[in-house]
Every structure is written in structure tokens, then in C-alpha cells.
Write an enzyme that holds these catalytic residues in place. Structure first.
Site, PDB file in Angstrom:
ATOM      1  N   THR A 106      44.052  40.141  42.695  1.00  0.00           N
ATOM      2  CA  THR A 106      43.837  41.593  42.763  1.00  0.00           C
ATOM      3  C   THR A 106      45.030  42.292  43.415  1.00  0.00           C
ATOM      4  OG1 THR A 106      42.496  41.239  44.745  1.00  0.00           O
ATOM      5  CG2 THR A 106      41.307  41.633  42.706  1.00  0.00           C
ATOM      6  N   GLU A 115      36.385  46.462  51.488  1.00  0.00           N
ATOM      7  CA  GLU A 115      36.467  46.451  50.023  1.00  0.00           C
ATOM      8  C   GLU A 115      35.699  47.628  49.408  1.00  0.00           C
ATOM      9  OE1 GLU A 115      37.819  44.516  47.617  1.00  0.00           O
ATOM     10  OE2 GLU A 115      38.903  43.177  48.957  1.00  0.00           O
ATOM     11  N   GLU A 167      35.756  46.459  41.262  1.00  0.00           N
ATOM     12  CA  GLU A 167      35.641  46.736  42.695  1.00  0.00           C
ATOM     13  C   GLU A 167      34.239  47.223  43.052  1.00  0.00           C
ATOM     14  OE1 GLU A 167      37.716  46.232  45.098  1.00  0.00           O
ATOM     15  OE2 GLU A 167      39.646  45.913  44.129  1.00  0.00           O
ATOM     16  N   TRP A 202      42.526  53.427  56.433  1.00  0.00           N
ATOM     17  CA  TRP A 202      42.571  54.556  55.507  1.00  0.00           C
ATOM     18  C   TRP A 202      41.163  54.750  54.927  1.00  0.00           C
ATOM     19  CZ3 TRP A 202      41.008  53.654  50.520  1.00  0.00           C
ATOM     20  CH2 TRP A 202      41.054  52.337  50.058  1.00  0.00           C
ATOM     21  N   GLU A 247      41.868  37.126  45.698  1.00  0.00           N
ATOM     22  CA  GLU A 247      42.484  38.244  46.421  1.00  0.00           C
ATOM     23  C   GLU A 247      43.953  38.385  46.033  1.00  0.00           C
ATOM     24  OE1 GLU A 247      40.710  40.381  47.717  1.00  0.00           O
ATOM     25  OE2 GLU A 247      39.469  39.745  49.376  1.00  0.00           O
ATOM     26  N   ASP A 269      45.494  46.169  51.101  1.00  0.00           N
ATOM     27  CA  ASP A 269      44.244  45.602  51.651  1.00  0.00           C
ATOM     28  C   ASP A 269      44.011  44.196  51.099  1.00  0.00           C
ATOM     29  OD1 ASP A 269      43.428  47.758  53.152  1.00  0.00           O
ATOM     30  OD2 ASP A 269      41.577  48.149  52.029  1.00  0.00           O
ATOM     31  N   GLU A 270      44.178  44.077  49.794  1.00  0.00           N
ATOM     32  CA  GLU A 270      43.922  42.783  49.140  1.00  0.00           C
ATOM     33  C   GLU A 270      44.852  41.712  49.719  1.00  0.00           C
ATOM     34  OE1 GLU A 270      41.351  42.980  47.507  1.00  0.00           O
ATOM     35  OE2 GLU A 270      41.276  44.656  46.107  1.00  0.00           O
ATOM     36  N   HIS A 286      37.498  50.588  48.010  1.00  0.00           N
ATOM     37  CA  HIS A 286      38.383  50.507  46.842  1.00  0.00           C
ATOM     38  C   HIS A 286      37.781  51.186  45.621  1.00  0.00           C
ATOM     39  CE1 HIS A 286      40.314  46.663  48.776  1.00  0.00           C
ATOM     40  NE2 HIS A 286      40.460  47.754  49.500  1.00  0.00           N
ATOM     41  N   HIS A 320      43.566  40.606  53.037  1.00  0.00           N
ATOM     42  CA  HIS A 320      42.395  39.740  52.839  1.00  0.00           C
ATOM     43  C   HIS A 320      42.840  38.347  52.351  1.00  0.00           C
ATOM     44  CE1 HIS A 320      39.826  43.601  52.115  1.00  0.00           C
ATOM     45  NE2 HIS A 320      40.177  43.437  53.372  1.00  0.00           N
TER      46      HIS A 320
HETATM   47 FE   LIG Z   1      39.628  42.029  47.374  1.00  0.00          FE
HETATM   48 FE   LIG Z   2      39.236  45.227  46.326  1.00  0.00          FE
END
Ligand SMILES: [Fe+2]
Ligand SMILES: [Fe+2]
Length: 391
Positions: A225, A169, A131, A86, A222, A254-255, A172, A258
Site C-alpha cells: 500500500t 488507518e 481502505e 494529521w 503495508e 502512514d503505511e 485513510h 506501519h
Molecule cells: Fe495500511
Molecule cells: Fe491504509
């Protein structure tokens, strides 16, 4: 020689204070040390433990080098190809549309955010600023022995991961920034100054160039977050902005991916070097997992981070309870209580880590008791045009 040092297990969002023997971990300029949010400082406790030994060791760097093939197979596939990722563009009004269509989309965005309170934007700005300090986190990963990007385009899997992670990242902060800019709800000048101050300040996560500790830190962080973006998503939905909810939820996803990668690293380290890994986990937890944006400043409020984290705590976006939950989850997931073949040092470390959630859990209760006795406090945030918010 056994030395005593101060361990702070208070609210994870609050920067640590200094003590003479923990000077390796100064996260804040001295002027801010005595200004902690009272409700949160109440959850601070002082425990004494043996001073951990210096963390850098050539053997640890060698272990990461020996795990290059593993990292290529197990880490890199968790990065998505760019074309499948995305982008902020997917969630924002489209400026390539005719002006009236674009402006209509902007108006819709602004109307959607009307129902969100100021305090929500304080937390969202704090998250966005955190971020946006992505250059600092890339620098931090590049301090780790055996992992760092030696040239800036090192082809090895660890360095490749660091760059790809940074690139993911990087979206974000971009997305949150553009969304808030169009909402008109925040003072972008002050937000932008805060970002610049924060990147200038940098951070010291306390990992001492040690990759073991570095990945213990990132796996925890991570997950933190994931939780916090998940909560801003939930609150956006409740406040009437499903698109912002999708924005925060997409970042949270996403976090999570990760986090999965960093968990794999720690689990692998526990397999190849159980004693060294358990000791690294304990050392990292003794230093506490500090939030990366502890040095945020807007040029005005010397307690900005404490104020922001107090609002995050009050809204339930990220709390002291979350810190304990994460730790408990990690202990369970890594079966830390069952790790065998440990040295005496590692056994002591294992015991410390496994008991820590219980100790941390007691602290919010004490803080709540103290908070009940206090009058509510207001803090003004430049980010929302100096309006006051309960902290
Ligand atoms: Fe992160
Ligand atoms: Fe992030």
C-alpha cells in the site's frame, strides 16, 4: 502425508482461483472464478509443493505472549499520539469558514481534479474502497492467536497496537472518500454500495490464526500500500492536483510507518524462532499475499476487482513487478538466505522463498507477450457513471 496443492503466483491483485486441494483459501464466490482478466491469467503458474501442516500451535501464541514487553518498547512508540496525527480535516475545504470562502475552496478542489483522467479515479476509488473495509482488517488481526484483543479493550501491547493501528488507518478511507465526494468526479452511490458489499463479504488472508503468518502478511501488505499510494500521489501531481498528491503521499507515509512496525515483528520472530519463522514466510508466500479487497462488488460487475486491478497494473500503480520487488526486498532485508540453524523443513522453505522472486519475474514477461497479441479491452465502471476504461 505429502499432498499436492496448487500455488498461484500470478498477479497479486487478482483473487486466487480455487483448486480442490486449496479450498482453505477460497477468496471469491464461485461465480467469479472463471472470469479472470486474460492478460493477467496468463501470468498464472501452477507449482506443486508439499501441503503445509496446520498452522495453529499453542507455542506460537506463547511466543507472542513472551514478547509483550518487547512489543511495548518496539511497536507502540511507532504509533503517533492522536494530537500529533494529521486528520482528513487538514486537507479538505473548511466548512467552518464563511460560505463564500468554503465554496471557493470547493471550486478550487474541483478545478484541480479536472485534468485527472477517469482511469485515475477508478484506481483511486478502488484504493479508497480497500481502505474503507477497515473493520475487516481489524477482525483479521483479532483472529491471530496470542495477539488478539480478547475483550475489545484489552490493555496488552498487542491489542493496544491493533486498536491504535485501526484508528490510524481509519483516516485513510475517510480522507479519500471526502476528497472524491467534493470532486464530483465519481458516482458516490455506487462507491458507497461497493464499500458496503465489501465489508459484508469479509476476507480470508490465509493466515490460519497464526500470528507468524499474520505479521508476514501485514508487513508485505503495508509495503504494497505504501507503493500504491505513492504512485497515486505521483500521478495526481502529474495530472495537476498537488493537494491530492499530498493526500496520497501522506497516507503512503502512514503505511510506511506501519510497515516498519510489522517488519520489526517479523525480524524479532526470526531471531527467537528462525526455523518456525522461515516456514511461516514460505507458507504465506505459497498461499500468496492476496490484496485485501478481492471480494469487492458493486452489485453489477462480477469482475470488478479484476477490472480495477487491471487498471492499477496498466497505470503502474501496483503491478506484478511490484509484488516481486517487495518479496526481493524482504528476502534481502531479512537476510533470509543466511538464516542458519534450520530444520530440514525450514531449509526447504528457505530455498522456496529465496527462489520465488526469480520465478515471479518471468510471469509478467509472459503476460506482456500474450497482451501484445490481444485487442485492447474496455470495462465499464459504475464508479465513474458507467464510462469505459481500457483494462
Ligand atoms: Fe495500511
Ligand atoms: Fe491504509
Amino acid at each position: 502425508m505429502a499432498m499436492q496443492y496448487k500455488i498461484l503466483t500470478h498477479h497479486p491483485l487478482v483473487p486466487s482461483s480455487s483448486s480442490p486441494s486449496s479450498s482453505h483459501h477460497h477468496l471469491l464466490p464461485l461465480r467469479r472464478h472463471n472470469h479472470r482478466t486474460p492478460a493477467i491469467s496468463a501470468v498464472e503458474t501452477t507449482l506443486t509443493h508439499r501441503q503445509p501442516p496446520p498452522k495453529t500451535s499453542p507455542e506460537k501464541a506463547e511466543i507472542f505472549k513472551s514478547l509483550q514487553g518487547w512489543a511495548k518498547e518496539q511497536m507502540l512508540p511507532l504509533m503517533k499520539p492522536v494530537d500529533e496525527c494529521w486528520q482528513p480535516h487538514d486537507f479538505l475545504p473548511d466548512p467552518t469558514q464563511p460560505s463564500d470562502v468554503f465554496l471557493e475552496q470547493v471550486m478550487e478542489l474541483r478545478e484541480r481534479t479536472v485534468g485527472l483522467p477517469d482511469e485515475y479515479f477508478v484506481v483511486l476509488v478502488g484504493d479508497m474502497v480497500t481502505e474503507d473495509a477497515i473493520p475487516t482488517y481489524q477482525t483479521m488481526l483479532n483472529t491471530l492467536d496470542g495477539v488478539r484483543d480478547e475483550t475489545g479493550m484489552d490493555p496488552g501491547p498487542w491489542a493496544t497496537w491493533i486498536r491504535a493501528w485501526t484508528a490510524e488507518e481509519n483516516r485513510h478511507g475517510d480522507l479519500l472518500r471526502s476528497y472524491m465526494y467534493l470532486s464530483g468526479r465519481v458516482d458516490m452511490l455506487m462507491v458507497e454500495r461497493t464499500v458496503q458489499y465489501l465489508i459484508r463479504a469479509g476476507m480470508d488472508s490465509g493466515t490460519d490464526k497464526n500470528g507468524y503468518m499474520g505479521f508476514v502478511y501485514t508487513s508485505f501488505q503495508e509495503r504494497a500500500t505504501t507503493i500504491s499510494h505513492g504512485n497515486t500521489a505521483r500521478l495526481a501531481k502529474l495530472g495537476g492536483d498537488p493537494t491530492l498528491a499530498r493526500v496520497c503521499g501522506t497516507i503512503a507515509a502512514d503505511e510506511k510507518r506501519h510497515e516498519a512496525a510489522y517488519q520489526r515483528v517479523v525480524e524479532m520472530l526470526l531471531e527467537v524462532d528462525p526455523a518456525g519463522s522461515v516456514v511461516a514466510i514460505a507458507d504465506m508466500m505459497r498461499r500468496r499475499i492476496t490484496m485485501p479487497a478481492g471480494l469487492m462488488h458493486d452489485g453489477r460487475d462480477n469482475r470488478l476487482f479484476a477490472h480495477y486491478s487491471a487498471v492499477a497494473q496498466r497505470l503502474g500503480v501496483y503491478t506484478a513487478g511490484d509484488y516481486a520487488d517487495i518479496l526481493e526486498y524482504l528476502i534481502r532485508r531479512r537476510r533470509l538466505e543466511k538464516v542458519e540453524g534450520l530444520t530440514a523443513d525450514a531449509k526447504e522453505a528457505q530455498e522456496f522463498v529465496c527462489e520465488l522472486p526469480h520465478r515471479i519475474r518471468k510471469l509478467p514477461e509472459r503476460a506482456e507477450e500474450q497482451a501484445k497479441k490481444k485487442k485492447p479491452n474496455m470495462a465499464q465502471f459504475s464508479w465513474i457513471f458507467n464510462r469505459g476504461v481500457l483494462v
